[in-house]
Design a protein around this motif. Structure first.
Motif, PDB file in Angstrom:
ATOM      1  N   ALA A   1      28.565 118.567 -66.772  1.00 29.65           N
ATOM      2  CA  ALA A   1      29.167 118.795 -65.459  1.00 29.65           C
ATOM      3  C   ALA A   1      28.656 117.761 -64.465  1.00 29.65           C
ATOM      4  CB  ALA A   1      28.837 120.196 -64.974  1.00 29.65           C
ATOM      5  N   SER A   2      29.579 117.246 -63.675  1.00 29.74           N
ATOM      6  CA  SER A   2      29.228 116.254 -62.658  1.00 29.74           C
ATOM      7  C   SER A   2      29.716 116.755 -61.311  1.00 29.74           C
ATOM      8  CB  SER A   2      29.919 114.920 -62.959  1.00 29.74           C
ATOM      9  OG  SER A   2      29.580 114.467 -64.246  1.00 29.74           O
ATOM     10  N   GLY A   3      28.821 116.875 -60.367  1.00 32.29           N
ATOM     11  CA  GLY A   3      29.223 117.286 -59.027  1.00 32.29           C
ATOM     12  C   GLY A   3      28.668 118.634 -58.642  1.00 32.29           C
ATOM     13  N   ILE A   4      29.415 119.332 -57.787  1.00 34.25           N
ATOM     14  CA  ILE A   4      29.080 120.698 -57.372  1.00 34.25           C
ATOM     15  C   ILE A   4      30.045 121.581 -58.149  1.00 34.25           C
ATOM     16  CG2 ILE A   4      28.769 122.269 -55.436  1.00 34.25           C
ATOM     17  CD1 ILE A   4      28.613 119.792 -53.603  1.00 34.25           C
ATOM     18  N   TYR A   5      29.630 121.997 -59.318  1.00 33.68           N
ATOM     19  CA  TYR A   5      30.530 122.581 -60.293  1.00 33.68           C
ATOM     20  C   TYR A   5      30.596 124.101 -60.277  1.00 33.68           C
ATOM     21  CZ  TYR A   5      26.110 122.556 -62.822  1.00 33.68           C
ATOM     22  OH  TYR A   5      24.794 122.711 -63.176  1.00 33.68           O
ATOM     23  N   LYS A   6      29.898 124.737 -59.336  1.00 33.83           N
ATOM     24  CA  LYS A   6      30.019 126.185 -59.131  1.00 33.83           C
ATOM     25  C   LYS A   6      30.082 126.451 -57.629  1.00 33.83           C
ATOM     26  CE  LYS A   6      28.157 127.827 -63.456  1.00 33.83           C
ATOM     27  NZ  LYS A   6      27.226 128.709 -64.122  1.00 33.83           N
TER      28      LYS A   6
ATOM     29  N   VAL B   1      38.780 118.027 -51.408  1.00 34.94           N
ATOM     30  CA  VAL B   1      38.536 118.880 -52.573  1.00 34.94           C
ATOM     31  C   VAL B   1      37.999 120.227 -52.103  1.00 34.94           C
ATOM     32  CG1 VAL B   1      38.056 116.978 -54.189  1.00 34.94           C
ATOM     33  CG2 VAL B   1      36.164 118.048 -52.973  1.00 34.94           C
ATOM     34  N   ASP B   2      38.227 121.218 -52.926  1.00 37.15           N
ATOM     35  CA  ASP B   2      37.596 122.518 -52.759  1.00 37.15           C
ATOM     36  C   ASP B   2      36.638 122.689 -53.931  1.00 37.15           C
ATOM     37  OD1 ASP B   2      39.120 123.140 -50.484  1.00 37.15           O
ATOM     38  OD2 ASP B   2      40.713 124.059 -51.673  1.00 37.15           O
ATOM     39  N   LEU B   3      35.564 123.374 -53.686  1.00 38.86           N
ATOM     40  CA  LEU B   3      34.585 123.641 -54.733  1.00 38.86           C
ATOM     41  C   LEU B   3      34.992 124.909 -55.476  1.00 38.86           C
ATOM     42  CD1 LEU B   3      31.339 122.884 -52.709  1.00 38.86           C
ATOM     43  CD2 LEU B   3      32.745 121.311 -54.047  1.00 38.86           C
ATOM     44  N   PRO B   4      34.558 125.064 -56.691  1.00 38.56           N
ATOM     45  CA  PRO B   4      33.780 124.153 -57.511  1.00 38.56           C
ATOM     46  C   PRO B   4      34.580 122.895 -57.876  1.00 38.56           C
ATOM     47  CG  PRO B   4      33.926 126.355 -58.528  1.00 38.56           C
ATOM     48  CD  PRO B   4      34.794 126.361 -57.339  1.00 38.56           C
ATOM     49  N   HIS B   5      33.837 121.781 -58.005  1.00 38.65           N
ATOM     50  CA  HIS B   5      34.461 120.504 -58.342  1.00 38.65           C
ATOM     51  C   HIS B   5      33.568 119.790 -59.349  1.00 38.65           C
ATOM     52  CE1 HIS B   5      35.312 116.128 -57.628  1.00 38.65           C
ATOM     53  NE2 HIS B   5      36.519 116.593 -57.869  1.00 38.65           N
ATOM     54  N   ASN B   6      34.143 119.504 -60.508  1.00 34.57           N
ATOM     55  CA  ASN B   6      33.451 118.785 -61.567  1.00 34.57           C
ATOM     56  C   ASN B   6      34.230 117.498 -61.790  1.00 34.57           C
ATOM     57  OD1 ASN B   6      32.420 117.782 -63.950  1.00 34.57           O
ATOM     58  ND2 ASN B   6      32.639 119.689 -65.094  1.00 34.57           N
ATOM     59  N   TRP B   7      33.696 116.363 -61.336  1.00 27.83           N
ATOM     60  CA  TRP B   7      34.482 115.138 -61.422  1.00 27.83           C
ATOM     61  C   TRP B   7      34.706 114.692 -62.873  1.00 27.83           C
ATOM     62  CZ3 TRP B   7      29.660 113.311 -58.906  1.00 27.83           C
ATOM     63  CH2 TRP B   7      28.916 112.437 -59.694  1.00 27.83           C
ATOM     64  N   SER B   8      33.935 115.209 -63.813  1.00 26.89           N
ATOM     65  CA  SER B   8      34.178 114.900 -65.226  1.00 26.89           C
ATOM     66  C   SER B   8      35.527 115.430 -65.691  1.00 26.89           C
ATOM     67  CB  SER B   8      33.083 115.519 -66.101  1.00 26.89           C
ATOM     68  OG  SER B   8      31.836 114.982 -65.765  1.00 26.89           O
ATOM     69  N   ASN B   9      36.006 116.497 -65.047  1.00 28.71           N
ATOM     70  CA  ASN B   9      37.279 117.119 -65.423  1.00 28.71           C
ATOM     71  C   ASN B   9      38.376 116.868 -64.399  1.00 28.71           C
ATOM     72  OD1 ASN B   9      35.851 118.213 -67.521  1.00 28.71           O
ATOM     73  ND2 ASN B   9      35.574 120.188 -66.544  1.00 28.71           N
ATOM     74  N   ASP B  10      38.124 116.060 -63.398  1.00 26.58           N
ATOM     75  CA  ASP B  10      39.068 115.840 -62.304  1.00 26.58           C
ATOM     76  C   ASP B  10      40.149 114.861 -62.759  1.00 26.58           C
ATOM     77  OD1 ASP B  10      40.390 115.021 -59.961  1.00 26.58           O
ATOM     78  OD2 ASP B  10      38.584 115.296 -58.750  1.00 26.58           O
ATOM     79  N   LYS B  11      41.311 115.380 -63.100  1.00 27.08           N
ATOM     80  CA  LYS B  11      42.391 114.549 -63.635  1.00 27.08           C
ATOM     81  C   LYS B  11      42.863 113.494 -62.635  1.00 27.08           C
ATOM     82  CE  LYS B  11      44.178 117.874 -67.003  1.00 27.08           C
ATOM     83  NZ  LYS B  11      42.933 118.424 -67.318  1.00 27.08           N
ATOM     84  N   LYS B  12      42.937 113.838 -61.355  1.00 26.50           N
ATOM     85  CA  LYS B  12      43.352 112.853 -60.345  1.00 26.50           C
ATOM     86  C   LYS B  12      42.353 111.704 -60.276  1.00 26.50           C
ATOM     87  CE  LYS B  12      45.910 115.837 -57.190  1.00 26.50           C
ATOM     88  NZ  LYS B  12      45.947 116.386 -55.836  1.00 26.50           N
ATOM     89  N   LEU B  13      41.083 112.038 -60.347  1.00 31.07           N
ATOM     90  CA  LEU B  13      40.046 111.017 -60.276  1.00 31.07           C
ATOM     91  C   LEU B  13      40.065 110.121 -61.511  1.00 31.07           C
ATOM     92  CD1 LEU B  13      37.626 110.037 -58.581  1.00 31.07           C
ATOM     93  CD2 LEU B  13      36.204 111.548 -59.944  1.00 31.07           C
ATOM     94  N   LEU B  14      40.296 110.709 -62.667  1.00 31.29           N
ATOM     95  CA  LEU B  14      40.307 109.941 -63.915  1.00 31.29           C
ATOM     96  C   LEU B  14      41.473 108.963 -63.979  1.00 31.29           C
ATOM     97  CD1 LEU B  14      39.343 112.753 -66.442  1.00 31.29           C
ATOM     98  CD2 LEU B  14      37.861 110.980 -65.491  1.00 31.29           C
ATOM     99  N   LEU B  15      42.546 109.225 -63.235  1.00 34.72           N
ATOM    100  CA  LEU B  15      43.724 108.366 -63.261  1.00 34.72           C
ATOM    101  C   LEU B  15      43.611 107.148 -62.346  1.00 34.72           C
ATOM    102  CD1 LEU B  15      46.557 111.043 -63.307  1.00 34.72           C
ATOM    103  CD2 LEU B  15      45.772 109.613 -65.198  1.00 34.72           C
ATOM    104  N   THR B  16      42.670 107.161 -61.420  1.00 34.98           N
ATOM    105  CA  THR B  16      42.561 106.042 -60.485  1.00 34.98           C
ATOM    106  C   THR B  16      41.756 104.911 -61.098  1.00 34.98           C
ATOM    107  OG1 THR B  16      40.597 106.943 -59.436  1.00 34.98           O
ATOM    108  CG2 THR B  16      42.708 107.568 -58.469  1.00 34.98           C
ATOM    109  N   THR B  17      42.228 103.707 -60.979  1.00 42.57           N
ATOM    110  CA  THR B  17      41.550 102.563 -61.596  1.00 42.57           C
ATOM    111  C   THR B  17      40.239 102.251 -60.898  1.00 42.57           C
ATOM    112  OG1 THR B  17      42.834 101.079 -60.206  1.00 42.57           O
ATOM    113  CG2 THR B  17      43.676 101.517 -62.414  1.00 42.57           C
ATOM    114  N   SER B  18      40.161 102.466 -59.589  1.00 42.52           N
ATOM    115  CA  SER B  18      38.931 102.122 -58.863  1.00 42.52           C
ATOM    116  C   SER B  18      37.772 102.994 -59.309  1.00 42.52           C
ATOM    117  CB  SER B  18      39.128 102.245 -57.358  1.00 42.52           C
ATOM    118  OG  SER B  18      39.429 103.581 -57.009  1.00 42.52           O
ATOM    119  N   ASN B  19      38.037 104.227 -59.692  1.00 39.34           N
ATOM    120  CA  ASN B  19      36.954 105.110 -60.099  1.00 39.34           C
ATOM    121  C   ASN B  19      36.589 104.924 -61.567  1.00 39.34           C
ATOM    122  OD1 ASN B  19      36.308 106.528 -57.687  1.00 39.34           O
ATOM    123  ND2 ASN B  19      38.330 107.450 -57.826  1.00 39.34           N
ATOM    124  N   THR B  20      37.543 104.626 -62.442  1.00 38.14           N
ATOM    125  CA  THR B  20      37.182 104.419 -63.841  1.00 38.14           C
ATOM    126  C   THR B  20      36.430 103.103 -63.995  1.00 38.14           C
ATOM    127  OG1 THR B  20      39.357 103.492 -64.267  1.00 38.14           O
ATOM    128  CG2 THR B  20      39.038 105.808 -64.819  1.00 38.14           C
TER     129      THR B  20
END
Length: 192
Positions: free
Chosen positions: A171-176, A62-81
């Protein structure tokens, strides 16, 4: 018409030459280096995430800023949800880096423009001291923790927990952005 153009050109030359002779000094004692690119990220509580030699090759790039609340790839993975609410929980960021030779005599600070309030920052396995008033925006010195002659790893644990009103933080993560601030050391600390 030619006379007006000549007068304008002469006037412009006079102005430029007077600016050139001004004694303007720029403060070159510090610089700001963007530190957003080439991070590794994973959700969950990893006991060994702070260690320099931990294998993070399978973590997401990932490159920053990164907000995992809005991370579409992360939301699609079953292990993370399965880890709970998309915004809740613990996430780890890691970055491998080296210090350029021309920074060896400098003071190096890390500057966060926005990070989850609950965070722990480690450089080469050692927890760094952050300002007591630090919340989401702060800077902290890195020199005591850096290896100036080789590899370094910064590992950051961020945690997003339920607020008193029952909502999750937006915001979740390093968002700025994250920056390295490189400064000349105070004159009293410079080597002769």
């Amino acid at each position: 018409m030619c006379t007006k153009i000549r007068l304008s050109l002469v006037s412009l030359m006079i102005i430029l030459s007077s600016l050139n002779s001004c004694d303007v000094r720029h403060d070159d004692s510090s610089q700001k280096q963007l530190f957003d690119l080439n991070w590794k990220f994973n959700r969950g509580n990893y006991v060994f995430a702070t260690e320099l030699e931990m294998n993070d090759k399978n973590w997401r790039d990932v490159d920053l800023p990164h907000n995992w609340s809005n991370d579409k790839k992360l939301l699609l993975t079953t292990s993370n949800t399965a880890a709970g609410n998309d915004s809740s929980g613990i996430g780890w960021y890691r970055k491998h880096f080296e210090i350029p030779n021309n920074w060896h005599e400098k003071s190096i600070l890390i500057n966060f423009e926005g990070i989850c309030e609950q965070n722990k920052i480690f450089v080469n396995g050692i927890a760094i001291k952050t300002p007591q008033h630090a919340k989401c925006v702060f800077e902290a010195p890195l020199n005591p923790y850096l290896n100036f002659d080789g590899k370094n790893v910064i590992a950051i644990q961020v945690m997003n927990t339920k607020q008193e009103d029952g909502n999750w933080s937006a915001a979740s993560g390093i968002y700025k952005h994250v920056w390295l601030i490189i400064k000349d050391p105070p004159k009293s600390q410079k080597k002769d």
